[in-house]
Design a protein around this motif. Structure first.
Motif, PDB file in Angstrom:
ATOM      1  N   ARG A  87      -5.655  10.227   6.197  1.00 27.60           N
ATOM      2  CA  ARG A  87      -5.559   9.397   7.460  1.00 27.60           C
ATOM      3  C   ARG A  87      -7.168   9.572   8.091  1.00 27.60           C
ATOM      4  O   ARG A  87      -7.315  10.542   9.013  1.00 27.60           O
ATOM      5  CB  ARG A  87      -4.632  10.015   8.460  1.00 27.60           C
ATOM      6  CG  ARG A  87      -3.245   9.909   7.844  1.00 27.60           C
ATOM      7  CD  ARG A  87      -2.716   8.209   7.938  1.00 27.60           C
ATOM      8  NE  ARG A  87      -2.787   7.785   9.150  1.00 27.60           N
ATOM      9  CZ  ARG A  87      -1.915   7.770   9.953  1.00 27.60           C
ATOM     10  NH1 ARG A  87      -0.600   8.091   9.911  1.00 27.60           N
ATOM     11  NH2 ARG A  87      -2.067   7.158  11.500  1.00 27.60           N
ATOM     12  N   LEU A 129      -0.847  13.999  11.911  1.00 30.90           N
ATOM     13  CA  LEU A 129      -0.621  13.696  10.309  1.00 30.90           C
ATOM     14  C   LEU A 129      -1.982  13.330   9.802  1.00 30.90           C
ATOM     15  O   LEU A 129      -2.810  12.347   9.969  1.00 30.90           O
ATOM     16  CB  LEU A 129       0.271  12.242  10.137  1.00 30.90           C
ATOM     17  CG  LEU A 129       0.344  12.177   8.888  1.00 30.90           C
ATOM     18  CD1 LEU A 129       1.563  12.865   8.311  1.00 30.90           C
ATOM     19  CD2 LEU A 129       1.321  10.654   8.813  1.00 30.90           C
ATOM     20  N   GLU A 143      -0.619  11.461   3.863  1.00 30.14           N
ATOM     21  CA  GLU A 143       0.700  10.791   3.703  1.00 30.14           C
ATOM     22  C   GLU A 143       0.807  10.385   2.261  1.00 30.14           C
ATOM     23  O   GLU A 143      -0.308  10.125   1.767  1.00 30.14           O
ATOM     24  CB  GLU A 143       0.868   9.672   4.745  1.00 30.14           C
ATOM     25  CG  GLU A 143      -0.090   8.490   4.616  1.00 30.14           C
ATOM     26  CD  GLU A 143       0.026   7.296   5.586  1.00 30.14           C
ATOM     27  OE1 GLU A 143       0.818   7.494   6.169  1.00 30.14           O
ATOM     28  OE2 GLU A 143      -0.937   6.944   5.841  1.00 30.14           O
TER      29      GLU A 143
END
Length: 337
Positions: free
Chosen positions: A300, A327, A330
């Motif tokens: 990210r 986050l 992912e």
């Protein structure tokens, strides 16, 4: 004569003149047109500039002042994974905060004083370097010039005490991959890594830790030195059949390499993922047609950009209203794994 800039602690043209033992007018003349003074004097003035950390104003009077609103980005390659995403997001945020952004692309992995002096003459308040090392001489000069440094890249030994560092969490990348591998029976994974890939040191360290943690053979890394492309990935599969014949999982640091390997498998009759699984680590462009078929761990970069902007606000003592995304990585599901 240039007056001392109040409250900044920065060296002035007068300081350079006193250091060399000439008048401020002579130094100014030498900076405007070196041909009007002797080469020996020019050399002494340049040495004084480096020693004192003086930043010449040159043609940047509109931007260069004690309250400079200029921020300089430096990178060796505009195509470095993650750079475009981070640069554009940070540029938008910086422009909203009233800063001007200057981008410098240097064609090597190390920047010295001579290669970057023209850009520094615009007196940036902050230099952001992406996957590039600075020589000790340049680091020392910037430190004396009171110019802040923010490094986005892998940890290198040229970092100074005053330099801020932001780097992707490759430990999280390969922990997530390890979780996925634990649900499959892969015994001979291979990492395909571009020889000049940014963050390569961190990637390899994290990769070897993951292999050892799962009782797999470490050091299974195949570097390539051509520009990462679909064609380069296509050729890699042929090399694997000679050097790594037992490979059942290929991990690449570039999606173009991954697609090249996939297309080569189709031509050679190798079933993906039944006979050879393919995973991309780093940056997946899911907006492109057909690219959603590729499996991978997506970093990210937007989260990294927010973290970098927080550091910018911190060092420039500016209020931050950014809300970082927790986050960092992912998993993207596709047909290749």
């Amino acid at each position: 004569m240039e007056r001392k800039r109040r409250g900044t602690g920065k060296s002035t043209l007068s300081d350079v003149a006193k250091f060399v033992g000439v008048s401020s007018m002579t130094v100014s003349r030498a900076l405007r047109d070196p041909t009007k003074v002797s080469e020996t004097l020019v050399g002494k003035i340049q040495e004084a500039i480096k020693e004192l950390g003086y930043v010449p104003n040159n043609a940047a009077q509109a931007l260069a002042s004690a309250s400079s609103r200029l921020i300089l980005f430096v990178t060796p390659r505009l195509a470095s994974p993650g750079f475009q995403a981070i640069y554009h997001q940070m540029k938008q945020s910086l422009k909203k905060m009233g800063f001007h952004v200057l981008l410098a692309e240097l064609n090597n992995k190390q920047a010295d004083y001579d290669s970057i002096s023209t850009f520094i003459s615009y007196n940036p308040v902050l230099v952001i370097k992406f996957d590039i090392q600075f020589t000790n001489e340049l680091n020392d000069y910037l430190s004396k010039s009171k110019i802040h440094l923010l490094s986005i890249g892998h940890g290198v030994n040229d970092n100074t005490d005053s330099e801020m560092m932001i780097t992707p969490d490759f430990k999280a990348v390969f922990e997530l991959m390890a979780y996925k591998i634990a649900h499959r029976v892969y015994r001979n994974p291979l990492l395909i890594l571009h020889g000049e890939e940014c963050f390569s040191q961190d990637i390899i360290r994290s990769w070897d830790r993951m292999l050892l943690a799962h009782d797999l053979s470490p050091n299974r890394v195949h570097p390539i030195y051509l520009a990462p492309s679909v064609m380069a990935g296509f050729d890699v599969l042929k090399e694997m059949q000679t050097s790594f014949t037992d490979t059942d999982l290929v991990v690449t640091s570039d999606e173009n390499l991954a697609y090249g390997i996939w297309f080569a498998c189709r031509e050679m009759g190798i079933a993906v993922p039944a006979q050879l699984a393919i995973v991309c680590v780093g940056q997946l462009d899911l907006n492109q047609s057909g690219r959603s078929k590729l499996s991978g761990v997506n970093i990210r970069w937007d989260t990294l950009a927010v973290q970098a902007m927080e550091k910018v606000c911190e060092c420039l003592e500016l209020p931050s209203k950014l809300k970082p995304n927790s986050l960092a990585v992912e998993w993207i599901s596709g047909e290749s794994y």
